[in-house]
Design a protein around this motif. Structure first.
Motif, mmCIF file in Angstrom:
data_model
loop_
_atom_site.group_PDB
_atom_site.id
_atom_site.type_symbol
_atom_site.label_atom_id
_atom_site.label_comp_id
_atom_site.label_asym_id
_atom_site.label_seq_id
_atom_site.Cartn_x
_atom_site.Cartn_y
_atom_site.Cartn_z
ATOM 1 N N THR A 146 0.588 -0.999 -0.240
ATOM 2 C CA THR A 146 0.049 -0.046 0.088
ATOM 3 C C THR A 146 0.782 1.152 0.230
ATOM 4 O O THR A 146 1.044 1.757 1.187
ATOM 5 C CB THR A 146 -0.842 -0.009 1.252
ATOM 6 O OG1 THR A 146 -1.661 -1.337 1.189
ATOM 7 C CG2 THR A 146 -2.135 1.007 0.952
ATOM 8 N N THR A 147 1.457 1.549 -0.957
ATOM 9 C CA THR A 147 2.334 2.678 -1.272
ATOM 10 C C THR A 147 1.871 3.424 -2.614
ATOM 11 O O THR A 147 1.418 2.927 -3.400
ATOM 12 C CB THR A 147 3.683 2.271 -1.629
ATOM 13 O OG1 THR A 147 4.122 1.713 -2.819
ATOM 14 C CG2 THR A 147 4.261 1.252 -0.483
ATOM 15 N N PRO A 148 2.312 4.647 -2.338
ATOM 16 C CA PRO A 148 1.752 5.735 -3.771
ATOM 17 C C PRO A 148 2.598 5.122 -4.906
ATOM 18 O O PRO A 148 2.263 5.203 -6.165
ATOM 19 C CB PRO A 148 2.421 7.032 -3.228
ATOM 20 C CG PRO A 148 2.547 6.990 -1.839
ATOM 21 C CD PRO A 148 2.819 5.435 -1.494
ATOM 22 N N GLN A 149 3.657 4.603 -5.009
ATOM 23 C CA GLN A 149 4.286 3.927 -6.029
ATOM 24 C C GLN A 149 3.730 2.786 -6.450
ATOM 25 O O GLN A 149 3.679 2.527 -8.045
ATOM 26 C CB GLN A 149 5.931 3.817 -5.530
ATOM 27 C CG GLN A 149 6.946 4.876 -5.150
ATOM 28 C CD GLN A 149 6.721 5.025 -3.610
ATOM 29 O OE1 GLN A 149 5.678 4.775 -2.938
ATOM 30 N NE2 GLN A 149 7.830 5.775 -3.136
ATOM 31 N N THR A 150 2.918 1.949 -5.855
ATOM 32 C CA THR A 150 2.331 0.920 -6.185
ATOM 33 C C THR A 150 1.260 1.186 -7.121
ATOM 34 O O THR A 150 1.040 0.714 -8.004
ATOM 35 C CB THR A 150 1.860 -0.065 -5.021
ATOM 36 O OG1 THR A 150 2.974 -0.591 -4.375
ATOM 37 C CG2 THR A 150 0.932 -1.118 -5.594
ATOM 38 N N ALA A 151 0.512 2.427 -6.403
ATOM 39 C CA ALA A 151 -0.809 2.698 -7.246
ATOM 40 C C ALA A 151 -0.232 3.380 -8.697
ATOM 41 O O ALA A 151 -0.782 3.243 -9.744
ATOM 42 C CB ALA A 151 -1.354 3.832 -6.456
ATOM 43 N N GLU A 152 0.942 4.209 -8.464
ATOM 44 C CA GLU A 152 1.315 4.770 -9.881
ATOM 45 C C GLU A 152 1.900 3.767 -10.917
ATOM 46 O O GLU A 152 1.470 3.675 -12.029
ATOM 47 C CB GLU A 152 2.528 5.615 -9.661
ATOM 48 C CG GLU A 152 2.955 6.395 -10.870
ATOM 49 C CD GLU A 152 1.805 7.193 -11.642
ATOM 50 O OE1 GLU A 152 2.030 7.317 -12.860
ATOM 51 O OE2 GLU A 152 0.946 7.814 -11.129
ATOM 52 N N ARG A 153 2.578 2.665 -10.280
ATOM 53 C CA ARG A 153 3.163 1.502 -11.367
ATOM 54 C C ARG A 153 1.531 1.021 -11.786
ATOM 55 O O ARG A 153 1.641 0.512 -13.023
ATOM 56 C CB ARG A 153 3.782 0.504 -10.474
ATOM 57 C CG ARG A 153 5.266 0.955 -10.552
ATOM 58 C CD ARG A 153 6.147 -0.047 -9.836
ATOM 59 N NE ARG A 153 5.936 -0.456 -8.421
ATOM 60 C CZ ARG A 153 6.373 0.144 -7.307
ATOM 61 N NH1 ARG A 153 7.281 0.941 -7.503
ATOM 62 N NH2 ARG A 153 6.231 -0.237 -6.266
ATOM 63 N N GLY A 154 0.608 0.732 -11.045
ATOM 64 C CA GLY A 154 -0.730 0.063 -11.524
ATOM 65 C C GLY A 154 -1.255 1.037 -12.698
ATOM 66 O O GLY A 154 -1.533 0.585 -13.604
ATOM 67 N N ARG A 155 -1.150 2.477 -12.408
ATOM 68 C CA ARG A 155 -1.595 3.222 -13.409
ATOM 69 C C ARG A 155 -0.958 3.061 -14.903
ATOM 70 O O ARG A 155 -1.750 3.216 -15.936
ATOM 71 C CB ARG A 155 -1.679 4.822 -12.929
ATOM 72 C CG ARG A 155 -2.545 4.929 -11.881
ATOM 73 C CD ARG A 155 -2.570 6.577 -11.293
ATOM 74 N NE ARG A 155 -3.068 6.629 -10.224
ATOM 75 C CZ ARG A 155 -2.396 6.925 -8.778
ATOM 76 N NH1 ARG A 155 -1.176 6.865 -9.025
ATOM 77 N NH2 ARG A 155 -2.930 7.107 -7.747
ATOM 78 N N GLN A 156 0.228 2.959 -14.611
ATOM 79 C CA GLN A 156 1.007 2.942 -15.780
ATOM 80 C C GLN A 156 0.957 1.746 -16.709
ATOM 81 O O GLN A 156 1.032 1.704 -17.853
ATOM 82 C CB GLN A 156 2.728 3.020 -15.506
ATOM 83 C CG GLN A 156 3.102 4.568 -14.834
ATOM 84 C CD GLN A 156 2.596 5.562 -16.023
ATOM 85 O OE1 GLN A 156 2.637 5.318 -17.215
ATOM 86 N NE2 GLN A 156 1.936 6.750 -15.442
ATOM 87 N N ILE A 157 0.532 0.788 -15.816
ATOM 88 C CA ILE A 157 0.494 -0.772 -16.588
ATOM 89 C C ILE A 157 -0.879 -0.574 -17.281
ATOM 90 O O ILE A 157 -0.897 -1.218 -18.444
ATOM 91 C CB ILE A 157 0.360 -1.893 -15.418
ATOM 92 C CG1 ILE A 157 1.391 -1.990 -14.996
ATOM 93 C CG2 ILE A 157 -0.448 -2.860 -16.110
ATOM 94 C CD1 ILE A 157 1.736 -3.139 -13.730
ATOM 95 N N LEU A 158 -1.824 -0.025 -16.661
ATOM 96 C CA LEU A 158 -3.387 0.342 -17.649
ATOM 97 C C LEU A 158 -3.018 1.199 -18.652
ATOM 98 O O LEU A 158 -3.683 0.746 -19.395
ATOM 99 C CB LEU A 158 -4.393 0.808 -16.360
ATOM 100 C CG LEU A 158 -5.611 1.245 -16.923
ATOM 101 C CD1 LEU A 158 -6.302 -0.011 -17.994
ATOM 102 C CD2 LEU A 158 -6.594 1.626 -15.883
#
Length: 318
Positions: free
Chosen positions: A283-295
């Protein structure tokens, strides 16, 4: 062109999706229902992609659906619910949390090897409590699964001067330097018997559910620890509690649990040789941003007719 639906609140935002899906109509809806589509002026028969869906959404509403994206890395709920319509591809955010998952596993290994909860208790009681504890150097890590997080953790463990064994479900295209690869049930016994820290990083599938039960735990050293950071259910929880109470293993660090939230009456909360965290490792901001980039990358690929990343093999379950 097919319409793209994204479930509110969209992540990434609709403007970023529209920028990469140039020419496609991108519509944000509050729910994936016929009524919500009507309110948004969307014909369900024209929807080609649904982004940000969950396994509880009824996607049979969209007969022309080509692509469904889950913002989660694990897709066991999708497979269990048989929620993906025939003809549609499911992609996931797998890999977005590999780095923090590996960091969290390393943290739990350090806490367990050094009996860190004892220090925390002493701090609460204002006691100066010095004692002899362990270290990671020279010990062996056994990885149950060698995907994104397992591979990252292997590198961290090697940097800590550990030996690394890794159980894999299928041959890999590339080897991981310094890591001994094991395969199949015979490999599991060798891994459990030879490891000081057994870390579960594999997905939960029909094949891995209950993979480590009472018999398998009996193969472990009494000085060894179990760490779970991917999915609960791979380790049989009742068998784990029994082994912890009996002292046939030394302790456990658990971020993923079969039932979440972990019930208040679970004995795991109070066992002195257990560290519990609330499925919070990635649960980190970086995890969320990597998820956005994958999408966003997959949206570009889908619009251009290119192969998608992270396509789930529904038969394998990941």
């Amino acid at each position: 062109m097919p319409t793209v639906l994204t479930k509110a609140p969209a992540d990434p935002d609709v403007d970023r999706l529209r920028a990469v899906l140039d020419g496609h109509r991108v519509v944000e809806v509050e729910a994936l229902t016929r009524a919500a589509c009507e309110r948004a002026g969307v014909d369900p028969a024209e929807v080609g992609a649904v982004l940000g869906a969950s396994s509880t959404d009824d996607l049979s509403l969209f007969p022309a659906l080509e692509w469904v994206h889950s913002g989660a890395a694990g897709v066991d709920a999708w497979v269990a619910a048989d929620a993906v319509p025939a003809g549609a591809r499911l992609t996931s955010a797998v890999g977005n949390g590999a780095v923090p998952l590996a960091e969290h596993a390393l943290m739990l290994m350090l806490q367990l090897s050094r009996s860190a909860p004892r220090w925390a208790q002493a701090q609460r009681e204002h006691r100066w409590d010095r004692f002899v504890h362990g270290e990671l150097a020279g010990s062996t890590l056994g990885l149950v699964g060698l995907g994104h997080s397992g591979t990252d953790l292997a590198g961290k463990a090697l940097a800590c001067h550990m030996s690394v064994l890794a159980l894999t479900g299928r041959p890999r295209d590339t080897e991981v330097p310094g890591v001994t690869l094991l395969h199949g049930q015979d490999g599991l016994r060798q891994l459990l018997a030879g490891s000081d820290h057994v870390v579960v990083t594999c997905p939960l599938t029909a094949r891995t559910r209950g993979l480590i039960g009472a018999e398998e735990l009996s193969w472990m050293r009494p000085t060894a620890f179990v760490v779970v950071v991917s999915r609960g259910g791979v380790v049989d929880e009742d068998a784990l509690v029994a082994a912890l109470r009996a002292g046939t293993i030394a302790g456990a660090g658990l971020d993923a649990h079969p039932v979440e939230p972990l019930p208040a009456d679970s004995p795991l909360w109070d066992l002195p040789n257990v560290v519990v965290t609330p499925h919070n490792a990635a649960t980190t901001p970086q995890t969320a941003e990597r998820g956005r980039q994958i999408l966003l990358d997959n949206a570009r690929r889908w619009a251009a007719g290119l192969p998608l990343r992270n396509v789930v093999d529904l038969d394998r379950g990941y």
